[in-house]
Design an enzyme around this catalytic site. Structure first.
Site, PDB file in Angstrom:
ATOM      1  N   ASP A 218      81.847  13.513  28.100  1.00  0.00           N
ATOM      2  CA  ASP A 218      81.953  14.040  29.459  1.00  0.00           C
ATOM      3  C   ASP A 218      81.583  12.963  30.484  1.00  0.00           C
ATOM      4  O   ASP A 218      80.611  12.228  30.307  1.00  0.00           O
ATOM      5  CB  ASP A 218      81.004  15.238  29.596  1.00  0.00           C
ATOM      6  N   GLU A 269      79.323   3.598  11.268  1.00  0.00           N
ATOM      7  CA  GLU A 269      78.423   3.774  10.132  1.00  0.00           C
ATOM      8  C   GLU A 269      78.981   4.794   9.139  1.00  0.00           C
ATOM      9  O   GLU A 269      78.513   4.881   8.001  1.00  0.00           O
ATOM     10  CB  GLU A 269      77.049   4.259  10.600  1.00  0.00           C
TER      11      GLU A 269
END
Length: 565
Positions: A218, A269
């Site tokens: 956002d 990751e």
């Protein structure tokens, strides 16, 4: 490296560990409070989402984007977050979230969640600590506090205006003010603070470890700010709105590259890497910074959302955005409706100058939706044609709940029933976004149109009586309904998609757009006011957004064709 567990449904569907799944995905936005209510309190919830997974499977979407579900006072529809690593008790629990994501993954549907990094709510534990702490404290440094101006320090630090109206500075009673670019209940974080940055990295891992596949970021262009004194005036900031060199004090600054590079390291990751899409209302020439593979990887382009139903405008936008993603290696993000704008079935029924007026059509609502009148039939016909064209484009398609029903905007919500802070902070200027957030109609002949359980007529925003004709059970039974058009289009899209190439087909008519995709898949749209005769040899008719006869393509109609051989 963390590997997401694959889930298998009873039907044997496996959520494949595909690192490129997002490139041409159909993503369905769920505004949870208005999607499905499991307990009859009038508020949609996570159990409601889980209960509708079969509907999403039949619709044919690849992923769900879930708007904020965090604890919140709803000062801004959930975008005022109390706790980034929990679920609002009104919507469920962490266990309900885990059950929901398991159900989605078992059905082969991925989950993107909203994250709101520019600001927290004023009820967040950090902000409450800041209010209880003195000037210059570490607690206040997580946010943006500044001393007041004037002889007695009671004037705000600048004349900046908040996006929802009023001053962007709120006094705290000790001579200091805090910055809120949106509502006063949404204090802005200080992203120059290492603790803020680290806490959001923790939040990203918290949800990724639970299986979340991606994040919609956002106000992604607002985190970094230059608050060097003297602060520029509101008038100066307005003059700088179109700067494209990263020099605006509040928006689209160069420091964002460093912030999102850290986020990208977290995403990578995982196997497959988590994805992100930026909500960044920036100049198109700056969008690549957010879509870069070293950054968030994808960024919304709202260009078609803001366009008229016009062939030249559509073609120019498509060309520009395809060229833009070629620079970053990202893919496009086509969208016509979301929780912030007037639904496109209504926008396309307005005169062109009203369709884009205000915040993408909301200026029309100030008259209660009475002036100018909406041509609902034309609006829906254009919306179906535009959506079918969009679903043929290379890139990801973002769909907003209810657009698959052809749902129009609800214009006549009583003032007393409204919830959007935009309405309350700017009376008479912006009527707000409630009209596109009214709970969905599922069953025509049921209390709350089936939004809640049997017997419950509660609904946090009032549903108009005419919603019954757009209910899922009604459209399900009509072969050529908008719902069944979307189902067929999404199924064909999966079957026909190849690489992300697009080749224009010249039709000899300026008001007709035609293009080819790999494998002989073709899309033709008539933007004009008169029928267009399809050339022989264009191919077999696969799908049409409206009725056609022979080779005559009516106005505001799209067809999909497949070339012979």
């Amino acid at each position: 490296m963390t590997t997401a567990a694959t889930s298998t449904s009873d039907a044997g569907t496996v959520l494949a560990a595909d690192p490129n799944w997002w490139r041409q995905a159909a993503v369905y936005q769920i505004y949870p409070r208005s999607f499905a209510d499991s307990n009859g309190d009038g508020i949609g919830d996570l159990e409601g989402v889980t209960s509708r997974v079969p509907y999403l499977v039949e619709l044919g979407v690849d992923a769900v984007w879930l708007s904020p579900f965090y604890p919140s006072a709803l000062a801004d529809g959930g975008y005022d977050v109390d706790d980034y690593r929990d679920v609002d008790p009104k919507l469920g629990t962490i266990a309900d979230f885990d059950e929901m994501i398991a159900a989605l993954h078992a059905a082969g549907i991925r989950l993107i969640v909203d994250i709101v990094p520019n600001h927290s709510s004023n009820r967040h534990a950090w902000f409450q600590e800041a209010l209880a702490s003195p000037r210059g404290s570490a607690a206040r440094d997580r946010y943006i506090f500044r001393d007041g101006e004037g002889p007695d320090g009671t004037e705000p630090p600048s004349d900046w205006r908040a996006m929802f109206g009023g001053s962007a500075w709120e006094p705290v009673g000790d001579g200091q003010f805090y910055l809120h670019l949106f509502a006063p209940e949404q204090p802005d974080f200080n992203w120059a603070n290492r603790e803020v940055r680290d806490d959001f990295l923790h939040t990203l891992r918290f949800w990724a470890d639970r299986g979340v596949d991606g994040f919609r970021v956002d106000v992604a262009h607002a985190l970094a700010k230059d608050l060097t004194y003297p602060l520029r005036s509101h008038a100066e900031l307005e003059k700088m709105r179109l700067v494209t060199d990263g020099s605006h004090p509040l928006w689209d600054r160069e420091e964002l590259d460093e912030i999102y590079a850290e986020w990208r390291a977290v995403f990578d990751e995982y196997d497959p890497p988590r994805i992100a899409v930026a909500e960044a209302w920036v100049e198109p020439s700056r969008r690549h910074r957010y879509a870069a593979p070293t950054s968030l990887g994808q960024a919304f382009n709202f260009d078609l959302l803001r366009a008229d139903f016009d062939a030249d405008e559509f073609r120019a936008i498509i060309d520009h955005n395809i060229a833009s993603v070629a620079v970053t290696g990202s893919s496009n993000t086509w969208v016509f409706s979301n929780h912030d704008v007037v639904r496109h079935a209504t926008r396309y029924g307005l005169p062109a100058d009203h369709g884009r007026e205000g915040a993408v059509g909301r200026g029309w609502l100030l008259s209660g939706g009475a002036t100018p009148p909406v041509d609902a039939e034309l609006g829906l016909r254009r919306a179906r044609a535009a959506s079918l064209l969009m679903l043929a484009l290379p890139g990801s398609a973002y769909l907003y709940q209810g657009e698959e029903l052809g749902l129009p905007e609800v214009a006549d919500i009583p003032d007393a029933a409204r919830r959007d802070p935009t309405f309350f902070r700017s009376p008479g200027v912006d009527v707000g976004r409630d009209g596109c957030r009214v709970p969905l109609p599922w069953i025509a002949d049921a209390p709350s149109f089936g939004f809640g359980p049997a017997g419950s007529d509660a609904s946090h925003l009032p549903q108009p009586s005419w919603f019954s004709s757009f209910a899922v059970d009604v459209e399900d039974a009509v072969p050529d309904s908008t719902l069944n058009l979307y189902r067929r289009a999404l199924a064909l899209r999966h079957a026909l998609q190849g690489d992300e190439a697009l080749t224009w087909i010249e039709t000899g008519a300026a008001f007709v757009l035609a293009f080819a995709r790999p494998g002989g898949w073709r899309s033709v749209t008539n933007f004009g006011d008169a029928p267009f005769t399809l050339a022989d040899g264009l191919g077999e008719l696969l799908l049409a957004s409206g009725p056609i006869e022979g080779r005559a393509l009516p106005p505001a109609t799209t067809v999909w064709l497949r070339a012979a051989g």
